[in-house]
Design a protein around this motif. Structure first.
Motif, PDB file in Angstrom:
ATOM      1  N   LYS A 153      32.781   8.078 -35.498  1.00 25.92           N
ATOM      2  CA  LYS A 153      33.552   7.799 -34.287  1.00 25.92           C
ATOM      3  C   LYS A 153      34.067   6.362 -34.302  1.00 25.92           C
ATOM      4  CE  LYS A 153      30.372  10.672 -31.590  1.00 25.92           C
ATOM      5  NZ  LYS A 153      29.381  10.643 -30.498  1.00 25.92           N
ATOM      6  N   ALA A 154      35.131   6.142 -33.570  1.00 24.70           N
ATOM      7  CA  ALA A 154      35.586   4.773 -33.345  1.00 24.70           C
ATOM      8  C   ALA A 154      34.603   4.104 -32.389  1.00 24.70           C
ATOM      9  CB  ALA A 154      36.984   4.771 -32.750  1.00 24.70           C
ATOM     10  N   LYS A 155      34.125   2.935 -32.748  1.00 27.67           N
ATOM     11  CA  LYS A 155      33.141   2.234 -31.906  1.00 27.67           C
ATOM     12  C   LYS A 155      33.833   1.487 -30.779  1.00 27.67           C
ATOM     13  CE  LYS A 155      29.612   1.775 -35.480  1.00 27.67           C
ATOM     14  NZ  LYS A 155      30.321   2.581 -36.489  1.00 27.67           N
ATOM     15  N   TYR A 156      33.056   1.172 -29.763  1.00 23.77           N
ATOM     16  CA  TYR A 156      33.564   0.401 -28.627  1.00 23.77           C
ATOM     17  C   TYR A 156      34.084  -0.956 -29.118  1.00 23.77           C
ATOM     18  CZ  TYR A 156      29.003  -1.743 -29.338  1.00 23.77           C
ATOM     19  OH  TYR A 156      27.925  -2.362 -29.910  1.00 23.77           O
ATOM     20  N   THR A 157      35.030  -1.501 -28.405  1.00 23.78           N
ATOM     21  CA  THR A 157      35.567  -2.819 -28.771  1.00 23.78           C
ATOM     22  C   THR A 157      35.348  -3.853 -27.681  1.00 23.78           C
ATOM     23  OG1 THR A 157      37.746  -2.169 -27.929  1.00 23.78           O
ATOM     24  CG2 THR A 157      37.320  -1.830 -30.295  1.00 23.78           C
ATOM     25  N   ASP A 158      35.073  -3.421 -26.458  1.00 23.47           N
ATOM     26  CA  ASP A 158      34.909  -4.341 -25.336  1.00 23.47           C
ATOM     27  C   ASP A 158      33.583  -4.041 -24.648  1.00 23.47           C
ATOM     28  OD1 ASP A 158      35.041  -5.921 -23.104  1.00 23.47           O
ATOM     29  OD2 ASP A 158      37.039  -5.269 -22.475  1.00 23.47           O
ATOM     30  N   THR A 159      32.580  -4.883 -24.896  1.00 19.82           N
ATOM     31  CA  THR A 159      31.248  -4.621 -24.321  1.00 19.82           C
ATOM     32  C   THR A 159      31.244  -4.729 -22.803  1.00 19.82           C
ATOM     33  OG1 THR A 159      30.645  -6.942 -24.690  1.00 19.82           O
ATOM     34  CG2 THR A 159      30.003  -5.354 -26.382  1.00 19.82           C
ATOM     35  N   TRP A 211      25.867   0.163 -34.032  1.00 18.63           N
ATOM     36  CA  TRP A 211      26.210   0.529 -32.663  1.00 18.63           C
ATOM     37  C   TRP A 211      25.499  -0.344 -31.618  1.00 18.63           C
ATOM     38  CZ3 TRP A 211      29.618   4.189 -30.774  1.00 18.63           C
ATOM     39  CH2 TRP A 211      30.191   5.065 -31.702  1.00 18.63           C
ATOM     40  N   ILE A 212      24.538  -1.149 -32.050  1.00 17.71           N
ATOM     41  CA  ILE A 212      23.756  -1.932 -31.087  1.00 17.71           C
ATOM     42  C   ILE A 212      24.597  -3.109 -30.592  1.00 17.71           C
ATOM     43  CG2 ILE A 212      21.626  -3.203 -30.656  1.00 17.71           C
ATOM     44  CD1 ILE A 212      20.387  -1.746 -33.044  1.00 17.71           C
ATOM     45  N   PRO A 213      24.930  -3.164 -29.309  1.00 17.24           N
ATOM     46  CA  PRO A 213      25.714  -4.292 -28.803  1.00 17.24           C
ATOM     47  C   PRO A 213      24.840  -5.537 -28.687  1.00 17.24           C
ATOM     48  CG  PRO A 213      25.128  -2.835 -27.000  1.00 17.24           C
ATOM     49  CD  PRO A 213      24.618  -2.174 -28.254  1.00 17.24           C
TER      50      PRO A 213
END
Length: 352
Positions: free
Chosen positions: A10-16, A122-124
């Motif tokens: 999957k595309a990972k998040y870009t803005d936490t 995946w860990i922010p």
């Protein structure tokens, strides 16, 4: 253990700052099946829907439990988890109450660590973020009839999360629910079972419609004693004492609740675990002795409460701002979780 990696990451998040809670899920999950009286080996596979027949026991009788924990990435790059052994111990207590098989916590923890290593990107790392861990067990037998299932599915999914509440650490508004009941002594209130959350939804909806964030539940017998909020255990600072409802069998024994109690006692605060009625809360507010109120839970960690609505009156606590003890607990517990503070309690485990 068997590991099948996804062929379509999957595309990972870009803005936490926009993570929210429980909206995104990692590429893989852990699954383990129970049948013929024993658990099979855990397996890591791509995150995907389950297929189940319409007669599956879970769908009709609600035999399901879950847990919530968090993993973190520290400043020096380590992966850590917070009190995960306590989560699995509580899950086994819930399983016993719900007539479900217990798990081998060591086996599952080892498999979880493998999953975390696989999903570590995946860990922010932004302040206030974490990788949420959701272990779940469901009845998986295809048969109607009110009885304990003979088949079960255990799984763990992971979700990068930010703040549980949309307003972050802004104090929440809670409304005391005097008519509906979340749990009764002798029921399943002290188990982390799915039905507890389903029956709390209506109280939460009523509170939301009136401009509050959550419902504050009272005891089932007298509708008098404070129990918990739908997603948090409750604490009150009355004069110089921190008071939290005693675990009488209808309240979830929260792990963050226990963490807060241990920290408070270690640092010399006066703490009481006892039944506390709304009449005492109102009297303390009227006398100027209700200094702070806050909730504790894995999702929100420590959440300040700025307003308690009760019988048409809003009690504004500490001017609607986070109090000193609430802030101390938040900083201390999140500091231990992120290793900004020394772990004096042995709560943090490194994933190696």
């Amino acid at each position: 253990m068997k590991i099948t990696k996804t062929t379509a990451p999957k595309a990972k998040y870009t803005d936490t700052s926009k993570l929210g809670f429980g909206k995104y899920f990692t590429d893989h999950m852990l699954v383990m099946e129970y049948e013929n009286g024993a658990w099979g080996e855990p397996e890591i596979c791509p995150y995907a829907p389950f297929s189940m027949p319409p007669a599956t026991n879970l769908l009709h009788y609600g035999q399901g439990i879950f847990e919530g924990a968090k993993a973190y990435r520290t400043e020096d790059g380590k992966i850590t988890v917070f009190r995960i052994d306590d989560n699995f111990a509580r899950m086994n207590r819930s399983a016993t109450r719900m007539c479900m098989p217990t798990i081998d916590a060591d086996v599952v923890k080892s498999a979880l660590f493998e999953l975390l290593r696989l999903e570590q990107d995946w860990i922010p790392t932004a302040p206030g973020t974490a990788l949420y861990i959701r272990p779940t067990m469901i009845a998986d037998e295809e048969m109607l009839g009110v009885h304990a299932s003979k088949r079960y599915k255990f799984f763990i999914i992971l979700s990068p999360v930010g703040s549980y509440y949309a307003n972050g650490l802004e104090p929440t508004k809670i409304l005391v629910e005097e008519h509906l009941v979340r749990a009764a002594i002798g029921g399943t209130g002290e188990a982390k079972c799915m039905g507890n959350y389903a029956c709390s939804l209506m109280g939460g909806e009523y509170a939301n419609r009136k401009g509050y964030d959550q419902a504050l539940w009272l005891d089932a017998a007298e509708h008098k004693y404070v129990e918990e909020v739908g997603s948090m255990n409750m604490f009150f600072v009355i004069s110089d004492t921190v008071v939290t409802p005693a675990l009488v069998g209808s309240i979830l024994p929260g792990i963050t609740r226990d963490s807060a109690l241990q920290v408070l006692r270690k640092y010399g605060y006066r703490v009481e675990e006892r039944r506390i009625g709304m009449d005492e809360i109102v009297a303390a507010y009227d006398n100027g002795q209700l200094k702070e109120a806050f909730g504790t839970g894995t999702a929100a960690v420590i959440s300040p409460v700025g307003v308690i609505g009760f019988r048409g009156k809003d009690m504004v606590i500490n001017g609607g701002k986070m109090g000193e003890i609430t802030a101390f607990l938040y900083d201390k517990i999140t500091g231990i979780q992120s290793e900004r503070c020394a772990d004096e309690f042995g709560w943090v485990t490194e994933v190696k």
